[in-house]
Design a protein around this motif. Structure first.
Motif, PDB file in Angstrom:
ATOM      1  N   LEU A 145       0.823  -1.211   0.000  1.00  0.00           N
ATOM      2  CA  LEU A 145       0.000   0.000   0.000  1.00  0.00           C
ATOM      3  C   LEU A 145       0.856   1.259   0.000  1.00  0.00           C
ATOM      4  N   ASP A 146       1.939   1.205   0.733  1.00  0.00           N
ATOM      5  CA  ASP A 146       2.863   2.340   0.791  1.00  0.00           C
ATOM      6  C   ASP A 146       3.431   2.648  -0.587  1.00  0.00           C
ATOM      7  N   VAL A 147       3.915   1.614  -1.275  1.00  0.00           N
ATOM      8  CA  VAL A 147       4.479   1.799  -2.618  1.00  0.00           C
ATOM      9  C   VAL A 147       3.401   2.249  -3.595  1.00  0.00           C
ATOM     10  N   LEU A 148       2.212   1.689  -3.480  1.00  0.00           N
ATOM     11  CA  LEU A 148       1.111   2.100  -4.352  1.00  0.00           C
ATOM     12  C   LEU A 148       0.781   3.574  -4.159  1.00  0.00           C
ATOM     13  N   CYS A 149       0.745   4.022  -2.900  1.00  0.00           N
ATOM     14  CA  CYS A 149       0.465   5.437  -2.637  1.00  0.00           C
ATOM     15  C   CYS A 149       1.572   6.343  -3.176  1.00  0.00           C
ATOM     16  N   VAL A 150       2.830   5.917  -3.010  1.00  0.00           N
ATOM     17  CA  VAL A 150       3.942   6.712  -3.550  1.00  0.00           C
ATOM     18  C   VAL A 150       3.845   6.770  -5.072  1.00  0.00           C
ATOM     19  N   ALA A 151       3.551   5.644  -5.711  1.00  0.00           N
ATOM     20  CA  ALA A 151       3.447   5.625  -7.172  1.00  0.00           C
ATOM     21  C   ALA A 151       2.291   6.494  -7.663  1.00  0.00           C
ATOM     22  N   VAL A 152       1.146   6.410  -6.995  1.00  0.00           N
ATOM     23  CA  VAL A 152      -0.009   7.232  -7.395  1.00  0.00           C
ATOM     24  C   VAL A 152       0.302   8.712  -7.178  1.00  0.00           C
ATOM     25  N   PHE A 153       0.947   9.032  -6.072  1.00  0.00           N
ATOM     26  CA  PHE A 153       1.303  10.422  -5.793  1.00  0.00           C
ATOM     27  C   PHE A 153       2.306  10.934  -6.827  1.00  0.00           C
ATOM     28  N   CYS A 154       3.303  10.108  -7.176  1.00  0.00           N
ATOM     29  CA  CYS A 154       4.273  10.516  -8.205  1.00  0.00           C
ATOM     30  C   CYS A 154       3.593  10.662  -9.562  1.00  0.00           C
ATOM     31  N   ASP A 155       2.643   9.755  -9.864  1.00  0.00           N
ATOM     32  CA  ASP A 155       1.906   9.867 -11.127  1.00  0.00           C
ATOM     33  C   ASP A 155       1.131  11.172 -11.208  1.00  0.00           C
ATOM     34  N   ALA A 156       0.676  11.668 -10.063  1.00  0.00           N
ATOM     35  CA  ALA A 156      -0.104  12.902 -10.058  1.00  0.00           C
ATOM     36  C   ALA A 156       0.767  14.126 -10.326  1.00  0.00           C
ATOM     37  N   PHE A 157       2.033  14.084  -9.930  1.00  0.00           N
ATOM     38  CA  PHE A 157       2.874  15.281 -10.023  1.00  0.00           C
ATOM     39  C   PHE A 157       4.073  15.161 -10.958  1.00  0.00           C
ATOM     40  N   LEU A 162      12.444  14.454  -5.003  1.00  0.00           N
ATOM     41  CA  LEU A 162      12.617  14.300  -3.556  1.00  0.00           C
ATOM     42  C   LEU A 162      11.427  14.893  -2.799  1.00  0.00           C
ATOM     43  N   LEU A 163      10.976  16.061  -3.215  1.00  0.00           N
ATOM     44  CA  LEU A 163       9.839  16.698  -2.562  1.00  0.00           C
ATOM     45  C   LEU A 163       8.572  15.857  -2.699  1.00  0.00           C
ATOM     46  N   VAL A 164       8.325  15.330  -3.878  1.00  0.00           N
ATOM     47  CA  VAL A 164       7.137  14.507  -4.111  1.00  0.00           C
ATOM     48  C   VAL A 164       7.181  13.244  -3.260  1.00  0.00           C
ATOM     49  N   VAL A 165       8.349  12.602  -3.180  1.00  0.00           N
ATOM     50  CA  VAL A 165       8.487  11.390  -2.367  1.00  0.00           C
ATOM     51  C   VAL A 165       8.288  11.711  -0.887  1.00  0.00           C
ATOM     52  N   LEU A 166       8.869  12.794  -0.409  1.00  0.00           N
ATOM     53  CA  LEU A 166       8.704  13.176   1.000  1.00  0.00           C
ATOM     54  C   LEU A 166       7.245  13.487   1.327  1.00  0.00           C
ATOM     55  N   LEU A 167       6.566  14.200   0.437  1.00  0.00           N
ATOM     56  CA  LEU A 167       5.152  14.502   0.661  1.00  0.00           C
ATOM     57  C   LEU A 167       4.295  13.233   0.655  1.00  0.00           C
ATOM     58  N   ALA A 211       4.929  11.385   3.873  1.00  0.00           N
ATOM     59  CA  ALA A 211       4.310  12.084   5.006  1.00  0.00           C
ATOM     60  C   ALA A 211       2.800  11.863   5.034  1.00  0.00           C
ATOM     61  N   ILE A 212       2.153  11.953   3.877  1.00  0.00           N
ATOM     62  CA  ILE A 212       0.714  11.763   3.817  1.00  0.00           C
ATOM     63  C   ILE A 212       0.329  10.334   4.175  1.00  0.00           C
ATOM     64  N   PHE A 213       1.075   9.356   3.659  1.00  0.00           N
ATOM     65  CA  PHE A 213       0.758   7.968   3.976  1.00  0.00           C
ATOM     66  C   PHE A 213       0.994   7.670   5.459  1.00  0.00           C
ATOM     67  N   THR A 214       2.033   8.244   6.036  1.00  0.00           N
ATOM     68  CA  THR A 214       2.310   8.050   7.463  1.00  0.00           C
ATOM     69  C   THR A 214       1.188   8.649   8.313  1.00  0.00           C
ATOM     70  N   LEU A 215       0.707   9.826   7.936  1.00  0.00           N
ATOM     71  CA  LEU A 215      -0.419  10.424   8.653  1.00  0.00           C
ATOM     72  C   LEU A 215      -1.680   9.574   8.548  1.00  0.00           C
ATOM     73  N   LEU A 216      -1.947   9.028   7.359  1.00  0.00           N
ATOM     74  CA  LEU A 216      -3.108   8.168   7.180  1.00  0.00           C
ATOM     75  C   LEU A 216      -2.964   6.880   7.989  1.00  0.00           C
ATOM     76  N   GLU A 217      -1.750   6.360   8.058  1.00  0.00           N
ATOM     77  CA  GLU A 217      -1.506   5.143   8.818  1.00  0.00           C
ATOM     78  C   GLU A 217      -1.786   5.348  10.302  1.00  0.00           C
ATOM     79  N   PHE A 218      -1.425   6.520  10.837  1.00  0.00           N
ATOM     80  CA  PHE A 218      -1.679   6.813  12.245  1.00  0.00           C
ATOM     81  C   PHE A 218      -3.165   7.082  12.506  1.00  0.00           C
TER      82      PHE A 218
END
Length: 106
Positions: A12-24, A89-94, A97-104
């Motif tokens: 799920l983490d990798v999927l979210c990173v890939a979707v987020f990178c696809d968006a930007f 780097l900025l896109v990956v960090l964001l 961060a978003i996935f970590t917040l959702l996880e919590f």
């Protein structure tokens, strides 16, 4: 059960990173090469999480774990997405961060 849950969260983490990178960012590759790269990224992120958790068993969420996962995701973004170094780097960090917040929150 814990290992399977870890694998699911890594995917799920990798999927979210890939979707987020696809968006930007613009994707370099399509099809099977990207899917294999995403699966490899998921395996590497799971290994990084397990390795770092065994190093610091008293506190699994550490700066070392953060650095290991960001490195894996940045390598993934560098291989499969176009864009300047700082933008990737900025896109990956964001995304992380978003996935970590959702996880919590869940």
């Amino acid at each position: 059960m814990g290992y399977w849950l870890g694998i699911v969260f890594s995917c799920l983490d990798v999927l979210c990173v890939a979707v987020f990178c696809d968006a930007f960012l613009e994707r370099k590759t399509r099809g099977l090469r990207f899917v294999v790269g995403a699966l490899l990224c998921g395996v590497l992120s799971y290994i990084a999480t397990i390795f770092v958790s065994h190093i610091s068993e008293e506190s699994p969420i550490t700066l070392l774990k953060f650095a290991a996962l960001i490195t894996v995701y940045f390598v993934f973004a560098s291989l499969f997405y176009l864009g300047k170094f700082w933008m990737r780097l900025l896109v990956v960090l964001l995304a992380y961060a978003i996935f970590t917040l959702l996880e919590f929150c869940v």
